[in-house]
Design a protein around this motif. Structure first.
Motif, mmCIF file in Angstrom:
data_model
loop_
_atom_site.group_PDB
_atom_site.id
_atom_site.type_symbol
_atom_site.label_atom_id
_atom_site.label_comp_id
_atom_site.label_asym_id
_atom_site.label_seq_id
_atom_site.Cartn_x
_atom_site.Cartn_y
_atom_site.Cartn_z
ATOM 1 N N ALA A 130 82.344 51.292 42.615
ATOM 2 C CA ALA A 130 82.109 52.526 41.862
ATOM 3 C C ALA A 130 81.164 53.449 42.627
ATOM 4 O O ALA A 130 80.284 52.996 43.357
ATOM 5 C CB ALA A 130 81.529 52.210 40.491
ATOM 6 N N VAL A 131 81.369 54.752 42.464
ATOM 7 C CA VAL A 131 80.542 55.756 43.132
ATOM 8 C C VAL A 131 79.744 56.522 42.087
ATOM 9 O O VAL A 131 80.293 56.981 41.080
ATOM 10 C CB VAL A 131 81.412 56.738 43.946
ATOM 11 C CG1 VAL A 131 80.556 57.844 44.554
ATOM 12 C CG2 VAL A 131 82.159 55.999 45.043
ATOM 13 N N TRP A 132 78.452 56.654 42.332
ATOM 14 C CA TRP A 132 77.545 57.382 41.439
ATOM 15 C C TRP A 132 76.825 58.448 42.233
ATOM 16 O O TRP A 132 76.497 58.247 43.405
ATOM 17 C CB TRP A 132 76.540 56.426 40.798
ATOM 18 C CG TRP A 132 77.182 55.445 39.867
ATOM 19 C CD1 TRP A 132 77.752 54.247 40.200
ATOM 20 C CD2 TRP A 132 77.331 55.580 38.460
ATOM 21 N NE1 TRP A 132 78.253 53.635 39.087
ATOM 22 C CE2 TRP A 132 78.009 54.424 37.996
ATOM 23 C CE3 TRP A 132 76.959 56.563 37.537
ATOM 24 C CZ2 TRP A 132 78.315 54.232 36.661
ATOM 25 C CZ3 TRP A 132 77.264 56.373 36.199
ATOM 26 C CH2 TRP A 132 77.935 55.220 35.774
ATOM 27 N N ARG A 133 76.569 59.580 41.572
ATOM 28 C CA ARG A 133 75.810 60.647 42.204
ATOM 29 C C ARG A 133 74.683 61.081 41.271
ATOM 30 O O ARG A 133 74.817 61.022 40.054
ATOM 31 C CB ARG A 133 76.701 61.861 42.513
ATOM 32 C CG ARG A 133 77.709 61.624 43.624
ATOM 33 C CD ARG A 133 78.583 62.829 43.833
ATOM 34 N NE ARG A 133 79.649 62.555 44.802
ATOM 35 C CZ ARG A 133 80.790 63.213 44.875
ATOM 36 N NH1 ARG A 133 81.030 64.213 44.044
ATOM 37 N NH2 ARG A 133 81.680 62.898 45.785
ATOM 38 N N ALA A 134 73.596 61.521 41.887
ATOM 39 C CA ALA A 134 72.487 62.122 41.142
ATOM 40 C C ALA A 134 72.340 63.550 41.623
ATOM 41 O O ALA A 134 72.299 63.804 42.833
ATOM 42 C CB ALA A 134 71.194 61.345 41.359
ATOM 43 N N ARG A 135 72.282 64.484 40.659
ATOM 44 C CA ARG A 135 72.140 65.899 40.976
ATOM 45 C C ARG A 135 70.924 66.467 40.269
ATOM 46 O O ARG A 135 70.540 66.002 39.193
ATOM 47 C CB ARG A 135 73.385 66.690 40.566
ATOM 48 C CG ARG A 135 74.626 66.367 41.396
ATOM 49 C CD ARG A 135 75.759 67.310 41.068
ATOM 50 N NE ARG A 135 76.924 67.088 41.895
ATOM 51 C CZ ARG A 135 77.110 67.599 43.115
ATOM 52 N NH1 ARG A 135 76.167 68.374 43.634
ATOM 53 N NH2 ARG A 135 78.199 67.350 43.802
ATOM 54 N N ARG A 193 70.427 64.521 37.043
ATOM 55 C CA ARG A 193 71.617 64.256 36.239
ATOM 56 C C ARG A 193 72.449 63.193 36.963
ATOM 57 O O ARG A 193 72.915 63.416 38.082
ATOM 58 C CB ARG A 193 72.422 65.549 36.054
ATOM 59 C CG ARG A 193 73.674 65.431 35.208
ATOM 60 C CD ARG A 193 74.203 66.827 34.866
ATOM 61 N NE ARG A 193 74.517 67.590 36.064
ATOM 62 C CZ ARG A 193 75.735 67.641 36.618
ATOM 63 N NH1 ARG A 193 76.741 66.952 36.095
ATOM 64 N NH2 ARG A 193 75.944 68.369 37.691
ATOM 65 N N LEU A 194 72.635 62.039 36.329
ATOM 66 C CA LEU A 194 73.407 60.953 36.925
ATOM 67 C C LEU A 194 74.859 61.070 36.473
ATOM 68 O O LEU A 194 75.138 61.155 35.269
ATOM 69 C CB LEU A 194 72.827 59.604 36.509
ATOM 70 C CG LEU A 194 73.433 58.366 37.179
ATOM 71 C CD1 LEU A 194 73.129 58.363 38.678
ATOM 72 C CD2 LEU A 194 72.903 57.090 36.532
ATOM 73 N N VAL A 195 75.780 61.071 37.433
ATOM 74 C CA VAL A 195 77.205 61.219 37.126
ATOM 75 C C VAL A 195 77.986 60.125 37.833
ATOM 76 O O VAL A 195 77.577 59.627 38.882
ATOM 77 C CB VAL A 195 77.730 62.606 37.559
ATOM 78 C CG1 VAL A 195 76.984 63.720 36.849
ATOM 79 C CG2 VAL A 195 77.639 62.789 39.074
ATOM 80 N N ILE A 210 70.774 61.833 31.777
ATOM 81 C CA ILE A 210 69.724 62.609 32.428
ATOM 82 C C ILE A 210 68.511 61.694 32.616
ATOM 83 O O ILE A 210 68.071 61.031 31.670
ATOM 84 C CB ILE A 210 69.315 63.837 31.584
ATOM 85 C CG1 ILE A 210 70.520 64.755 31.353
ATOM 86 C CG2 ILE A 210 68.178 64.597 32.259
ATOM 87 C CD1 ILE A 210 71.041 65.418 32.599
ATOM 88 N N ILE A 211 67.973 61.657 33.841
ATOM 89 C CA ILE A 211 66.818 60.806 34.143
ATOM 90 C C ILE A 211 65.614 61.708 34.387
ATOM 91 O O ILE A 211 65.608 62.520 35.315
ATOM 92 C CB ILE A 211 67.069 59.916 35.368
ATOM 93 C CG1 ILE A 211 68.387 59.145 35.215
ATOM 94 C CG2 ILE A 211 65.922 58.934 35.568
ATOM 95 C CD1 ILE A 211 68.735 58.289 36.423
ATOM 96 N N ALA A 212 64.605 61.578 33.548
ATOM 97 C CA ALA A 212 63.394 62.385 33.676
ATOM 98 C C ALA A 212 62.598 61.947 34.908
ATOM 99 O O ALA A 212 62.765 60.825 35.407
ATOM 100 C CB ALA A 212 62.533 62.244 32.419
#
Length: 272
Positions: free
Chosen positions: A87-92, A57-59, A72-74
């Protein structure tokens, strides 16, 4: 040239055209940066690729550190994000519970490509003197370079065979502690050289993917490998102990046999 300037060797990821592998699972920052309005000329594209075995899940993160769902990245899929510097991005990891944020797999801050005073291994490539590209680009992928070294540098586009020096304003030199922004395309490779020593390579950078790894899967693999290694060591220790016990038993048997032989010899002498 590197010795003359007393430069340390660059980290390998700064000298390679390949996409860096994902690192260990990070700890989340306490505060992110606002992903809202950005200064003119700082917009950029970022390409995220999920190399993990489960969906991610990219946020985006706001200035209060709060996360906002983006996509959502499969597994094995990619996502292109229109964003900006800072900018700050997170993947969970996608969680089965809506209340659980999911394990943090990546935190990425959009930042310029940093040029440091370090030396890469020399890579030969002639300047073929080609005219600058003026054709139509199907995509526009900006890239920003920041010269954080005390050296003036030149930046070239490398097409696999030749290097083409890029114009920076009215010259081809980027002064120390300054930045430059180019409009490029995904997959383009750039090389940075010391302006006064063209053979000295300071950085190589390819516009590519930010890789999301399966951190917990990798940790599980490492843990399993560690457990298997521990079991193998325990088995080897047990085998060595068994061999030592067998050797001790054999030595005791030989000692007993020698004692019996001595007793038989003494008895024969008395009988004679």
């Amino acid at each position: 040239p590197a010795a003359a300037l007393d430069l340390a060797a660059c980290p390998l990821e700064r000298c390679s055209a390949s996409t860096p592998p994902p690192g260990a699972c990070p700890a989340a920052s306490a505060v992110g940066l606002a992903p809202g309005a950005a200064p003119e000329g700082t917009h950029e594209k970022v390409f995220f690729r999920n190399d993990g075995g489960r969906a991610a899940r990219l946020v985006r993160v706001d200035d209060k550190g709060e996360e906002h769902d983006h996509v959502i990245i499969a597994p094995g899929a990619r996502a292109t994000v229109d964003t900006h510097q800072g900018a700050v991005w997170r993947a969970r990891r996608v969680s089965a519970s809506s209340d659980a944020p999911g394990q943090l797999l990546l935190e990425h801050t959009v930042a310029p490509v940093s040029i440091s005073a370090c030396a890469c291994p020399p890579l030969a490539a002639p300047d073929c003197g080609r005219p600058p590209f003026r054709g139509y680009r199907t995509t526009w992928d900006p890239v920003v370079f920041s010269n954080d070294s005390p050296l003036p540098v030149t930046i070239s586009w490398f097409d696999g065979d030749c290097e083409e020096a890029l114009r920076i304003g009215a010259t081809r030199t980027l002064p120390p502690l300054s930045t430059v922004r180019f409009i490029a395309t995904y997959g383009h490779t750039f090389r940075v050289h010391a302006a006064d020593q063209p053979a000295l390579l300071l950085r190589q950078h390819t516009i590519g993917d930010v890789v999301i790894g399966g951190c917990d899967e990798e940790a599980a693999t490492v843990s399993a490998a560690g457990e298997a290694g521990a079991q193998a060591l325990a088995a080897a220790a047990a085998n060595a102990e068994a061999q030592a016990e067998a050797a001790a038993a054999e030595a005791a048997a030989l000692s007993q046999l020698d004692a019996q032989r001595e007793a038989n010899t003494a008895l024969r002498l008395r009988l004679e």
